[in-house]
Design an enzyme around this catalytic site. Sequence first.
Site, short mmCIF file in Angstrom:
data_model
loop_
_atom_site.label_atom_id
_atom_site.label_comp_id
_atom_site.label_asym_id
_atom_site.label_seq_id
_atom_site.Cartn_x
_atom_site.Cartn_y
_atom_site.Cartn_z
N GLU A 239 -0.63 9.33 -0.57
CA GLU A 239 -0.98 8.20 -1.41
C GLU A 239 -2.26 8.37 -2.22
OE1 GLU A 239 -2.34 4.71 0.86
OE2 GLU A 239 -1.59 5.72 2.65
N ARG B 150 -2.04 3.97 -8.05
CA ARG B 150 -1.78 4.67 -6.79
C ARG B 150 -0.27 4.84 -6.68
NH1 ARG B 150 -4.48 1.77 -3.57
NH2 ARG B 150 -3.00 0.37 -2.55
N ASP C 161 1.49 -2.30 -3.52
CA ASP C 161 1.49 -1.57 -2.25
C ASP C 161 2.22 -2.46 -1.25
OD1 ASP C 161 0.99 -0.23 0.12
OD2 ASP C 161 -1.11 0.20 -0.35
N HIS D 188 -8.30 -3.44 -1.23
CA HIS D 188 -7.57 -4.33 -0.31
C HIS D 188 -7.33 -5.70 -0.93
CE1 HIS D 188 -8.90 -1.64 3.28
NE2 HIS D 188 -7.83 -1.19 2.69
N ASP E 223 -0.56 -27.25 17.96
CA ASP E 223 0.49 -26.56 18.72
C ASP E 223 1.15 -25.45 17.91
OD1 ASP E 223 1.89 -28.03 16.91
OD2 ASP E 223 3.40 -28.78 18.33
N GLU F 272 2.58 6.10 -3.65
CA GLU F 272 2.64 6.38 -2.21
C GLU F 272 4.08 6.52 -1.73
OE1 GLU F 272 0.95 3.24 0.21
OE2 GLU F 272 0.83 4.58 1.96
N HIS G 173 -1.83 9.06 6.17
CA HIS G 173 -1.97 8.59 7.55
C HIS G 173 -0.61 8.68 8.22
CE1 HIS G 173 -0.19 4.71 6.33
NE2 HIS G 173 -1.00 4.73 5.29
N HIS H 109 -10.38 6.79 -1.15
CA HIS H 109 -9.74 6.59 0.16
C HIS H 109 -8.99 7.85 0.57
CE1 HIS H 109 -5.81 6.05 -1.81
NE2 HIS H 109 -6.40 5.23 -2.67
N ASP I 266 5.84 2.20 3.93
CA ASP I 266 4.57 1.98 3.22
C ASP I 266 4.68 2.64 1.85
OD1 ASP I 266 1.95 1.61 2.46
OD2 ASP I 266 1.08 2.80 4.09
N HIS J 238 -0.39 2.14 10.08
CA HIS J 238 -1.35 3.23 10.34
C HIS J 238 -1.09 3.64 11.79
CE1 HIS J 238 -4.12 1.32 7.07
NE2 HIS J 238 -3.14 2.01 6.56
N TYR K 9 -8.73 5.21 -9.79
CA TYR K 9 -9.13 3.82 -10.05
C TYR K 9 -10.22 3.83 -11.13
CZ TYR K 9 -6.61 3.66 -5.72
OH TYR K 9 -5.62 3.84 -4.78
N1 GLY Z 1 -0.63 -0.18 2.81
C1 GLY Z 1 -1.67 0.36 3.58
C2 GLY Z 1 -1.89 1.75 3.26
O1 GLY Z 1 -1.41 2.24 2.25
O2 GLY Z 1 -2.51 2.46 3.99
MN MN Z 2 0.29 1.49 1.29
MN MN Z 3 -0.55 3.93 3.35
#
Ligand code: GLY
Ligand code: MN
Ligand code: MN
Length: 430
Positions: free
Chosen positions: A384, A397, A263, A246, A41, A399, A359, A355, A274, A366, A388
Site C-alpha cells: 500500500e 494510495r 480505503d 486516518h 442499556d 492497496e 502489514h 507510512h 483491506d 493488521h 501525499y
Molecule cells: N486500512 C488500514 C490500513 O490500510 O492499514
Molecule cells: Mn487500508
Molecule cells: Mn492496510
Amino acid sequence: MRYNSIPNSLFKKNRQKFMAQMQPKSLAVFNSNDIYPVSADSTMPFRQHRDIFYLSGADQEETLLLLFPDALDEKHREVLFVRETNDHIAVWEGAKLTKAQATEVSGIATIYWLSDFNKVFFDLMTEANVIYFNTNEHYRQAVETQTREDRFIEKCKKDFPAHQWAKSNPILQQIRGIKESEELNLMQQACAITEKGFRRVLRFLQPGVWEYEVEAEYLHEFLRNRSKGFAYTPIIASGNNANVLHYIENNQQCQDGDLVLMDVGAEYANYSSDMTRTIPVSGRFTERQKAVYDAVLRVKNEATQLLVPGTIWAEYHKEVGKIMTSELLGLGLLDSADVQNEDPNWPAYKKYFMHGTSHHIGLDTHDYGALKTPMQPNMVFTVEPGIYIPDEGFGIRIEDDVVIQENGAPFNLMRNIPIEAEEIEELMNG
Ligand code: GLY
Ligand code: MN
Ligand code: MN
C-alpha cells in the site's frame, strides 16, 4: 451466522498447531470478547476475539476454550464451554449454540455449559504445572480497556499462585501469520465482496456526491453479500482530506476535479480485506494526477515482486523506499540534493510517503504474524504505497492484498479489482 459454515477441519488443524508448541503438563485458556457497553442499556455489536475464533470457530459471546494436551482423561484435551441457553434467551436473543452445534462448528467433542467451568477448570489445574495466558503483544496494540481475558488472568493468578505462567501470544503470532487454504478462501471471498462494492462506486461517483454517500454504497453492497460490514473504519477522503492519513469523518462533498481516496474493505466470516483505490470524481484524471497515480502503481507493482519467501520485512521497507525515491525524483517532488542530504533515519521520500508499505492481514486487518524472521509461503500481506501532496490538493494510495507463494511472485487476492487508470476511467464513463 450470516456467513456460510466453515469446515471444522480448519479449527482442528489450528488447535493441533497450537498444542504442538505447548510445554509438558500445561493448559491454555482462551476467552471471548466482552460485549462492549455504550451507555444505558445499549451495547456495541458483539465481535468475537480472533484467537478463540481461530482455534474453535465459536462465534458466540462468553464461550471459553481450554486446551490441555496432557490431560489424563483424553476427553479433557480439548474442551469448549458455552453459555447454556433457555426459553427466555431463546425468545429475547434467539438461538444459541446447543452442545451438538458447538461440536459441529468446532470439531471439539467435549462441550460443557459455562456454569461448569470453575469446577472443571479447578480439577484440570490440579493436573497441570503451567497455564498459558493469552496476552496481547501485537506490535501496534494500545488497548486501555480491561478485557475479559485480562480479568481471567488476574483471577487465575490469585486463585492458582503456585502455577507457572506462559505466553500464548508468541505461538499465535507465528501460526496465525501463515494461512491455511480454508483461510485463503475466506479472504478471497472478503476481497470479492470488496470488489463488488468498488465496482458499484465506480458507477455511482460524480461531482456533488457526499463522501458518506459513497460509504453507504459500499456498506449496502457488503451487507447484501453476507458480510457484517467494514473490516475497519472506512476512509472516504476527497481532495485534501486524502492527506489526513486516518481521515474517517467522510462528511465532505466530492468536487469536480478532485480525487477520492477510498480505503475500504469488507469483512467476511471475521476475515478482513483491506483495499485502497484512488479515483477521479469526474471520471477523468488530470495529466498531473495520472502521472502521480502511475508512479504509485509502479511502486506497488515493484514492491509486490519483493514479497517472496526469505524477504525480511524491515529490509523490504528500505528497498521500497529506494523505489519510491526514484519515482519522487521523476515527478519533480524531490531533487538530488534532497536525497544526498537526507537523514538516514527519516529519508527524503518520507515527506510524501510517511507510512509503512505492508502489514500482515487475516482475521485482524493488521494481523498477527512474524515480522523479524524471513517471510514464508502463505503469509498474506497488504501492499500500500502512497504519495501525499497537500500543496497540490490530493493524495494517492493504492492497496492490494497478496499471498506469498512458494515459488515466484505473490498471488494477488485483488487481481480482479480494477486498478489501471485507463480501466477506471473507462468504467466510470461507460
Ligand atoms: N486500512 C488500514 C490500513 O490500510 O492499514
Ligand atoms: Mn487500508
Ligand atoms: Mn492496510
